[in-house]
Motif scaffolding. Sequence first.
Motif, PDB file in Angstrom:
ATOM      1  N   ALA A  14       0.521  -0.800   0.587  1.00 49.62           N
ATOM      2  CA  ALA A  14      -0.236   0.081   0.022  1.00 49.62           C
ATOM      3  C   ALA A  14       1.024   1.228   0.386  1.00 49.62           C
ATOM      4  N   TYR A  15       1.366   1.745   0.261  1.00 51.94           N
ATOM      5  CA  TYR A  15       2.756   2.291   0.768  1.00 51.94           C
ATOM      6  C   TYR A  15       3.724   2.447  -0.549  1.00 51.94           C
ATOM      7  N   ARG A  16       4.346   1.473  -1.165  1.00 54.71           N
ATOM      8  CA  ARG A  16       4.215   2.030  -2.879  1.00 54.71           C
ATOM      9  C   ARG A  16       3.847   2.411  -3.945  1.00 54.71           C
ATOM     10  N   GLU A  17       2.091   1.683  -3.661  1.00 56.37           N
ATOM     11  CA  GLU A  17       1.079   2.275  -4.563  1.00 56.37           C
ATOM     12  C   GLU A  17       0.813   3.415  -3.948  1.00 56.37           C
ATOM     13  N   LEU A  18       1.408   3.848  -2.867  1.00 57.73           N
ATOM     14  CA  LEU A  18       0.507   5.455  -2.419  1.00 57.73           C
ATOM     15  C   LEU A  18       2.381   6.331  -2.780  1.00 57.73           C
ATOM     16  N   LEU A  19       2.604   5.496  -2.657  1.00 50.09           N
ATOM     17  CA  LEU A  19       4.288   7.060  -3.010  1.00 50.09           C
ATOM     18  C   LEU A  19       4.393   7.101  -4.750  1.00 50.09           C
TER      19      LEU A  19
END
Length: 142
Positions: A14-19
């Motif tokens: 989820a962090y990778r997608e948001l970044l």
Amino acid sequence: MPMRFSGQQELGQAYRELLALCDRLETLADSIPRRIDMTSCRVIMTELPEKLRRVHALEETILFPAVEGRRGTDDRDALIARLRAEHDQDDRAAVELVRVLKAVLDNRASLSWDAIGYMLRGFFETVRRHVATERLILWRHA
């Protein structure tokens, strides 16, 4: 090395997608006012609220309990309160950002291009900093 815990991989994704979405916001900000990618505006408007809500929900179910369960950690209640306040602030900023992007798409933006670019940059820089901080907290409390 910190231990692995349930949900850490999901939160990492989820962090990778948001970044990645922050990268799109940066590209959009860099294009102002020369060539606005309207397709990118639409994608960001659609994905931003959903991705931000997902990250916040995962943080509240994975990160917050990791911090709360840590013995000997001073100020953990203050840390959780701060993180919740940051979530609220990020949510409000995302709503405003989506509103401005919709106005750009509808050719009725009331803000200058400089103001829109500043708003985009302020948002993605804050989100990147937020993710970096919470990753550090996870690493320390896992």
